[in-house]
Design a protein around this motif. Structure first.
Motif, short mmCIF file in Angstrom:
data_model
loop_
_atom_site.label_atom_id
_atom_site.label_comp_id
_atom_site.label_asym_id
_atom_site.label_seq_id
_atom_site.Cartn_x
_atom_site.Cartn_y
_atom_site.Cartn_z
N ALA A 146 0.83 -1.20 0.00
CA ALA A 146 0.00 0.00 0.00
C ALA A 146 0.87 1.25 0.00
O ALA A 146 0.54 2.25 -0.66
CB ALA A 146 -0.93 0.00 1.21
N GLN A 174 -1.07 4.57 -1.42
CA GLN A 174 -2.42 4.43 -0.87
C GLN A 174 -2.52 4.82 0.60
O GLN A 174 -3.62 4.84 1.15
CB GLN A 174 -2.88 2.97 -1.04
CG GLN A 174 -3.00 2.54 -2.49
CD GLN A 174 -3.30 1.06 -2.64
OE1 GLN A 174 -3.25 0.30 -1.68
NE2 GLN A 174 -3.61 0.64 -3.87
N THR A 175 -1.41 5.14 1.25
CA THR A 175 -1.46 5.53 2.66
C THR A 175 -1.45 7.05 2.78
O THR A 175 -0.91 7.74 1.93
CB THR A 175 -0.28 4.92 3.44
OG1 THR A 175 0.95 5.43 2.92
CG2 THR A 175 -0.28 3.40 3.33
N LYS A 176 -2.01 7.55 3.89
CA LYS A 176 -2.18 9.00 4.05
C LYS A 176 -1.80 9.43 5.46
O LYS A 176 -1.60 8.61 6.35
CB LYS A 176 -3.64 9.39 3.77
CG LYS A 176 -4.19 8.95 2.41
CD LYS A 176 -3.44 9.62 1.27
CE LYS A 176 -3.99 9.14 -0.09
NZ LYS A 176 -3.24 9.76 -1.23
N GLU A 218 3.77 12.12 0.58
CA GLU A 218 2.46 12.22 -0.03
C GLU A 218 2.56 13.19 -1.21
O GLU A 218 3.38 14.10 -1.24
CB GLU A 218 1.43 12.74 0.97
CG GLU A 218 1.02 11.72 2.01
CD GLU A 218 -0.25 12.10 2.74
OE1 GLU A 218 -1.28 12.29 2.05
OE2 GLU A 218 -0.22 12.21 3.97
#
Length: 294
Positions: free
Chosen positions: A112, A117-119, A247
């Protein structure tokens, strides 16, 4: 490269405990070297406090995602017991330079992470190699570690950069060392292909192959576990690197990049490698001689 490194270190006999669920940690500083500079466990920090300007995801702390366990890179098996390691202490040094007293560790899925996909984090480090495919979905930092190819051979071997092409070369199917051996090294005989790292190293021990070529950190782990019978005699620069992930559109990317480059120039990254990777892997990757093509 992360998953291959962890698997190889485990085979090399370094005890691993399954990681716990995701969480956060600001390690206790009772015996840590950070002292008044912050609570960074066993990490020693360098550089001027507050010299880096960040807008952290969570006020008062640097939030860092990784994938645990990861011996040498993260000391501990879950976010709540991390106290050291190369990548953790790199994060601690960034936090120190940013004037943040705490590092918040989050354990996430590696797949991920590299898929973007990670935040909710400031940076992520998990021995992530920079690749064109990954660059399509994530933003990478300035590199902080060179991912070279190490040459593993019997300790009493006569293998050198001058004669390696005449030797029987062992490489693992599916790794970058296969293309490198065939297209860059170009040995006199076709490289011997092995399905996994363990069988490749066993072939060197038995004489089926003269050397095994794989990530330097992985080869050092097997050399450590050989009882002195194997040695990483050299390494080749590949141009591959480990880098952190941000990010998309991170406001802190430029500042953290500057901090990483500053740590490269002032020797902090070399100190982290010597302290954390050398003991865990049985040798500092940066201390292995770099060979050039002859």
């Amino acid at each position: 490269m992360k998953q291959a490194v962890v698997a190889a270190v485990a085979v090399a006999g370094m005890a691993l405990v399954a990681s716990c669920s995701s969480g956060s940690a600001g390690a206790s500083d009772e015996n840590g070297a950070a002292g008044a500079n912050g609570s960074y466990g066993e990490c020693e920090v360098f550089g001027a406090k507050g010299s880096v300007k960040l807008k952290p995801a969570t006020a008062g702390e640097l939030t860092v995602q990784t994938n645990l366990p990861s011996p040498g890179w993260w000391k501990g098996t879950s976010p709540t017991d991390i106290t050291g390691g190369y990548e953790y202490c790199l994060a601690a040094n960034i936090a120190h330079r940013a004037g943040l007293p705490k590092v918040n560790v989050q354990n996430v899925s590696f797949d991920a992470l590299v898929a973007g996909q990670t935040k909710g984090y400031d940076m992520a480090m998990a021995q992530i190699s920079v690749t064109p495919e990954r660059e399509k979905v994530v933003t990478f930092s300035a590199p902080y570690f060179d991912s070279n190819l190490g040459v593993l051979a019997p300790a009493d071997s006569d293998v050198t950069a001058d004669n390696i092409r005449s030797k029987k070369i062992g490489v693992q199917v599916g790794t970058t060392s296969v293309d490198w051996a065939e297209k860059e090294l170009k040995p006199s005989g076709a490289p011997h292909l092995f399905q996994d790292t363990t069988s490749m190293v066993t072939a060197v021990t038995s004489g089926l192959a003269d050397v095994a070529v794989q990530d330097t950190a992985i080869m050092l782990g097997f050399a450590k576990n050989s009882g002195g019978s194997l040695k990483v005699v050299g390494q080749y620069e590949t141009g591959q690197h480990y880098a952190a992930i941000y990010e998309k559109d991170s406001a802190n990317a430029a500042a953290i990049n500057d901090a990483i480059e500053a740590m490269r120039k002032d020797g902090t990254l070399d100190k982290l490698s010597a302290k954390w990777l050398g003991p865990e892997l049985g040798g500092d990757p940066n201390a292995v001689p770099v060979w050039s093509m002859k």
